[in-house]
Design a protein around this motif. Structure first.
Motif, PDB file in Angstrom:
ATOM      1  N   SER A 289      33.613 -71.478 -83.789  1.00  0.00           N
ATOM      2  CA  SER A 289      34.455 -70.450 -84.399  1.00  0.00           C
ATOM      3  C   SER A 289      33.652 -69.474 -85.255  1.00  0.00           C
ATOM      4  O   SER A 289      34.219 -68.535 -85.808  1.00  0.00           O
ATOM      5  N   ALA A 290      32.343 -69.686 -85.368  1.00  0.00           N
ATOM      6  CA  ALA A 290      31.483 -68.831 -86.193  1.00  0.00           C
ATOM      7  C   ALA A 290      30.645 -67.901 -85.327  1.00  0.00           C
ATOM      8  O   ALA A 290      30.225 -68.269 -84.225  1.00  0.00           O
ATOM      9  N   ALA A 291      30.375 -66.713 -85.845  1.00  0.00           N
ATOM     10  CA  ALA A 291      29.551 -65.752 -85.115  1.00  0.00           C
ATOM     11  C   ALA A 291      28.101 -66.201 -85.048  1.00  0.00           C
ATOM     12  O   ALA A 291      27.414 -65.966 -84.052  1.00  0.00           O
ATOM     13  N   VAL A 292      27.612 -66.874 -86.095  1.00  0.00           N
ATOM     14  CA  VAL A 292      26.206 -67.281 -86.153  1.00  0.00           C
ATOM     15  C   VAL A 292      26.102 -68.580 -86.941  1.00  0.00           C
ATOM     16  O   VAL A 292      26.913 -68.854 -87.833  1.00  0.00           O
ATOM     17  N   ILE A 293      25.109 -69.394 -86.596  1.00  0.00           N
ATOM     18  CA  ILE A 293      24.887 -70.678 -87.266  1.00  0.00           C
ATOM     19  C   ILE A 293      23.592 -70.617 -88.082  1.00  0.00           C
ATOM     20  O   ILE A 293      22.511 -70.424 -87.512  1.00  0.00           O
ATOM     21  N   PRO A 294      23.652 -70.760 -89.397  1.00  0.00           N
ATOM     22  CA  PRO A 294      22.428 -70.874 -90.200  1.00  0.00           C
ATOM     23  C   PRO A 294      21.880 -72.304 -90.100  1.00  0.00           C
ATOM     24  O   PRO A 294      22.605 -73.265 -90.342  1.00  0.00           O
ATOM     25  N   LEU A 295      20.614 -72.426 -89.728  1.00  0.00           N
ATOM     26  CA  LEU A 295      19.939 -73.719 -89.646  1.00  0.00           C
ATOM     27  C   LEU A 295      18.943 -73.752 -90.800  1.00  0.00           C
ATOM     28  O   LEU A 295      17.903 -73.105 -90.745  1.00  0.00           O
ATOM     29  N   ILE A 296      19.250 -74.503 -91.843  1.00  0.00           N
ATOM     30  CA  ILE A 296      18.680 -74.251 -93.163  1.00  0.00           C
ATOM     31  C   ILE A 296      17.777 -75.363 -93.691  1.00  0.00           C
ATOM     32  O   ILE A 296      17.513 -75.420 -94.890  1.00  0.00           O
ATOM     33  N   VAL A 318      20.100 -68.480 -86.949  1.00  0.00           N
ATOM     34  CA  VAL A 318      18.955 -68.091 -87.775  1.00  0.00           C
ATOM     35  C   VAL A 318      18.429 -69.382 -88.367  1.00  0.00           C
ATOM     36  O   VAL A 318      19.190 -70.148 -88.982  1.00  0.00           O
ATOM     37  N   ALA A 319      17.130 -69.653 -88.188  1.00  0.00           N
ATOM     38  CA  ALA A 319      16.585 -70.963 -88.534  1.00  0.00           C
ATOM     39  C   ALA A 319      15.331 -70.852 -89.386  1.00  0.00           C
ATOM     40  O   ALA A 319      14.512 -69.933 -89.206  1.00  0.00           O
ATOM     41  N   THR A 320      15.183 -71.799 -90.303  1.00  0.00           N
ATOM     42  CA  THR A 320      13.905 -71.977 -90.983  1.00  0.00           C
ATOM     43  C   THR A 320      12.939 -72.665 -90.021  1.00  0.00           C
ATOM     44  O   THR A 320      13.358 -73.251 -89.016  1.00  0.00           O
ATOM     45  N   ARG A 321      11.683 -72.622 -90.352  1.00  0.00           N
ATOM     46  CA  ARG A 321      10.699 -73.303 -89.485  1.00  0.00           C
ATOM     47  C   ARG A 321      10.912 -74.812 -89.506  1.00  0.00           C
ATOM     48  O   ARG A 321      10.737 -75.490 -88.491  1.00  0.00           O
ATOM     49  N   CYS A 334      17.815 -66.995 -81.203  1.00  0.00           N
ATOM     50  CA  CYS A 334      17.527 -67.637 -82.486  1.00  0.00           C
ATOM     51  C   CYS A 334      16.415 -66.868 -83.196  1.00  0.00           C
ATOM     52  O   CYS A 334      15.347 -66.628 -82.619  1.00  0.00           O
ATOM     53  N   VAL A 335      16.655 -66.467 -84.438  1.00  0.00           N
ATOM     54  CA  VAL A 335      15.650 -65.826 -85.283  1.00  0.00           C
ATOM     55  C   VAL A 335      15.062 -66.882 -86.205  1.00  0.00           C
ATOM     56  O   VAL A 335      15.799 -67.692 -86.783  1.00  0.00           O
ATOM     57  N   VAL A 336      13.737 -66.881 -86.370  1.00  0.00           N
ATOM     58  CA  VAL A 336      13.063 -67.876 -87.196  1.00  0.00           C
ATOM     59  C   VAL A 336      12.426 -67.191 -88.401  1.00  0.00           C
ATOM     60  O   VAL A 336      11.626 -66.267 -88.245  1.00  0.00           O
ATOM     61  N   THR A 337      12.792 -67.625 -89.597  1.00  0.00           N
ATOM     62  CA  THR A 337      12.209 -67.066 -90.818  1.00  0.00           C
ATOM     63  C   THR A 337      12.451 -68.008 -91.988  1.00  0.00           C
ATOM     64  O   THR A 337      13.472 -68.696 -92.054  1.00  0.00           O
ATOM     65  N   ASP A 338      11.509 -68.034 -92.919  1.00  0.00           N
ATOM     66  CA  ASP A 338      11.676 -68.758 -94.173  1.00  0.00           C
ATOM     67  C   ASP A 338      11.885 -67.800 -95.343  1.00  0.00           C
ATOM     68  O   ASP A 338      11.967 -68.238 -96.494  1.00  0.00           O
ATOM     69  N   ALA A 344      18.936 -63.431 -94.497  1.00  0.00           N
ATOM     70  CA  ALA A 344      20.238 -62.818 -94.730  1.00  0.00           C
ATOM     71  C   ALA A 344      20.477 -61.646 -93.780  1.00  0.00           C
ATOM     72  O   ALA A 344      21.572 -61.494 -93.216  1.00  0.00           O
ATOM     73  N   LYS A 345      19.478 -60.813 -93.592  1.00  0.00           N
ATOM     74  CA  LYS A 345      19.626 -59.666 -92.691  1.00  0.00           C
ATOM     75  C   LYS A 345      19.868 -60.110 -91.256  1.00  0.00           C
ATOM     76  O   LYS A 345      20.668 -59.514 -90.524  1.00  0.00           O
ATOM     77  N   ALA A 346      19.183 -61.174 -90.840  1.00  0.00           N
ATOM     78  CA  ALA A 346      19.376 -61.693 -89.478  1.00  0.00           C
ATOM     79  C   ALA A 346      20.784 -62.243 -89.304  1.00  0.00           C
ATOM     80  O   ALA A 346      21.396 -62.095 -88.238  1.00  0.00           O
ATOM     81  N   LEU A 347      21.327 -62.886 -90.337  1.00  0.00           N
ATOM     82  CA  LEU A 347      22.708 -63.369 -90.282  1.00  0.00           C
ATOM     83  C   LEU A 347      23.684 -62.200 -90.132  1.00  0.00           C
ATOM     84  O   LEU A 347      24.620 -62.252 -89.328  1.00  0.00           O
ATOM     85  N   GLU A 348      23.462 -61.150 -90.904  1.00  0.00           N
ATOM     86  CA  GLU A 348      24.328 -59.976 -90.823  1.00  0.00           C
ATOM     87  C   GLU A 348      24.305 -59.361 -89.422  1.00  0.00           C
ATOM     88  O   GLU A 348      25.352 -59.002 -88.874  1.00  0.00           O
ATOM     89  N   ARG A 349      23.120 -59.258 -88.863  1.00  0.00           N
ATOM     90  CA  ARG A 349      22.989 -58.647 -87.528  1.00  0.00           C
ATOM     91  C   ARG A 349      23.730 -59.483 -86.491  1.00  0.00           C
ATOM     92  O   ARG A 349      24.462 -58.946 -85.649  1.00  0.00           O
ATOM     93  N   ALA A 350      23.543 -60.805 -86.525  1.00  0.00           N
ATOM     94  CA  ALA A 350      24.202 -61.665 -85.550  1.00  0.00           C
ATOM     95  C   ALA A 350      25.720 -61.633 -85.734  1.00  0.00           C
ATOM     96  O   ALA A 350      26.472 -61.612 -84.753  1.00  0.00           O
ATOM     97  N   ALA A 351      26.174 -61.604 -86.981  1.00  0.00           N
ATOM     98  CA  ALA A 351      27.610 -61.598 -87.242  1.00  0.00           C
ATOM     99  C   ALA A 351      28.266 -60.287 -86.816  1.00  0.00           C
ATOM    100  O   ALA A 351      29.481 -60.251 -86.576  1.00  0.00           O
ATOM    101  N   SER A 352      27.474 -59.231 -86.704  1.00  0.00           N
ATOM    102  CA  SER A 352      28.017 -57.938 -86.288  1.00  0.00           C
ATOM    103  C   SER A 352      28.267 -57.859 -84.793  1.00  0.00           C
ATOM    104  O   SER A 352      28.769 -56.845 -84.299  1.00  0.00           O
ATOM    105  N   GLY A 353      27.890 -58.911 -84.058  1.00  0.00           N
ATOM    106  CA  GLY A 353      28.102 -58.937 -82.614  1.00  0.00           C
ATOM    107  C   GLY A 353      26.943 -58.423 -81.796  1.00  0.00           C
ATOM    108  O   GLY A 353      27.066 -58.251 -80.575  1.00  0.00           O
ATOM    109  N   LYS A 354      25.781 -58.221 -82.442  1.00  0.00           N
ATOM    110  CA  LYS A 354      24.624 -57.679 -81.731  1.00  0.00           C
ATOM    111  C   LYS A 354      23.771 -58.751 -81.062  1.00  0.00           C
ATOM    112  O   LYS A 354      22.785 -58.430 -80.395  1.00  0.00           O
ATOM    113  N   VAL A 355      24.128 -60.015 -81.246  1.00  0.00           N
ATOM    114  CA  VAL A 355      23.377 -61.122 -80.632  1.00  0.00           C
ATOM    115  C   VAL A 355      24.339 -61.906 -79.744  1.00  0.00           C
ATOM    116  O   VAL A 355      25.366 -62.407 -80.213  1.00  0.00           O
TER     117      VAL A 355
END
Length: 391
Positions: A289-296, A318-321, A334-338, A344-355
């Protein structure tokens, strides 16, 4: 071949935790290899085993520290100090070594053991020395204990986890030395346990389900991001605190985040879009039900099963290493960043429907095929013959 799968808690079919999911994946792989598996261990109170005909239940026990009364915690600690056992292993001393040997003898004969994680094997060290064994290291437990010791404020907890780390390090070394072969759940854990040689160990690429995931389909999005986990487990809590403290403040006020699962006191956020929803009836429906999953993940060892579940479902992430431990095949969505700001920006982009969603069936097939190959390597080391007979 007939193997005894020795574990602290026997499978009840619920698959509610990463530990249970990993156990099911390994047992399923053993079955696909043609091995007969009998599981032995304790049951959660009120939860019968999923496969009673092939399970030996030693009794019912609740080993969760956070739910135990204060007197029980002190009793466990006192017993651990008196016996020299780890805190995690002493909880399982609800039967004696002699009683365990009787149960093993009654359920046999066996060709070997699969010692599932350090807790049960450490509680009854020596009982499993009469046959060849495979040791399944879910984590590098002594490293996790050190990380927790550094993160807690309580002097008592810091003492407990520092002691635990010291004992676990020598216990893990002994179990690895005794085993014919060691399975880890992340590649880097092999070297950390001193079994980096391909002749001594292999990392298992896990799957989280018995059958392939469904093909991609249109989803009903109800929130921007969703997280689910056992936040009472300290390594998970470290990641959640990082996410709430470093990432969430950089998200817009209308960004909707739902967090499911049990949490300890103190987990909170002033962001208006954060909602703690507790237990959910259907974990898969919740994350879909979510646009994007943060893997934290920010701490711990072993593999992150929530990462594998997300990739099997093909969901943008969006995942940490650290969240990618044990993952060889990473999907393109999947975007990878610590870096919290980049996260946060990657979450916004995915939630906007661009992924877009990916086809998780591809990831699942790759993981399961690699899992079966690695399991066969371990079985060969304890005398497995391809016709199913013991050597």
């Amino acid at each position: 071949m007939h193997l005894l799968f020795a574990t602290s808690i026997v499978p009840d079919g619920a698959l509610e935790s990463g530990y249970e999911i990993a156990n099911a994946a390994v047992i399923d792989a053993l079955h696909r290899a043609g091995v007969r598996v009998t599981v032995i261990g304790f049951a959660w109170p009120g939860k019968p085993p999923a496969d009673p005909d092939n399970t030996v239940v030693l009794g019912e026990i609740d080993v969760r520290t956070e739910d135990a009364p204060f007197k029980q915690k002190i009793a466990w600690l006192a017993k651990a100090m008196r016996t020299g056992l780890t805190f995690s292993s002493v909880k399982l001393r609800a039967v004696t070594a002699g009683e365990l040997r009787q149960e093993i003898a009654a359920a046999g004969p066996f060709d070997g053991y699969v010692l599932n994680s350090v807790q049960f094997a450490g509680a009854f060290e020596g009982v499993f020395d009469d046959r060849p064994s495979i040791f399944v290291a879910h984590n590098v437990e002594h490293r996790s204990a050190i990380e927790i010791a550094h993160s807690v404020n309580s002097m008592l907890q810091r003492f407990m986890y520092t002691r635990e780390a010291k004992l676990l390090k020598t216990l893990e070394l002994r179990l690895c030395e005794k085993a014919r072969f060691v399975f880890t759940l992340a590649e880097e854990d092999r070297a950390a346990l001193g079994v980096a040689s391909d002749d001594r160990s292999a990392a298992l690429p896990l799957v989280t389900r018995h059958t392939p995931p469904p093909q991609p389909s249109k989803r009903q999005i109800e929130c921007d991001a969703a997280l689910i986990g056992t936040w009472t487990w300290q390594p998970n809590r470290i990641g959640l605190d990082w996410f709430l403290g470093e990432v969430v403040p950089q998200l817009p006020s209308d960004f909707r985040i739902r967090i499911a699962g049990r949490t300890l006191a103190g987990a909170a956020s002033s962001h208006p879009g954060v909602e703690f929803v507790g237990r959910v009836p259907d974990a898969e429906a919740f994350v879909r039900s979510a646009a994007v999953i943060p893997l934290i993940s920010r701490a711990g060892t072993g593999v992150q099963l929530k990462t594998i579940e997300t990739f099997e479902l093909g969901l943008p992430a969006v995942a940490t290493r650290s969240a990618l431990r044990g993952i060889d095949h990473m999907p393109e969505n999947c975007v990878v960043t610590d870096n919290p700001a980049v996260f946060a920006k990657a979450l916004e982009r995915a939630a906007s429907g661009k992924v877009a969603d990916a086809d998780g069936r591809i990831f699942y097939r790759q993981q399961r095929a690699a899992l079966d190959t690695q399991v066969m390597r371990g079985l060969d080391k304890i005398g497995y013959q391809r016709d199913g007979a013991a050597a």
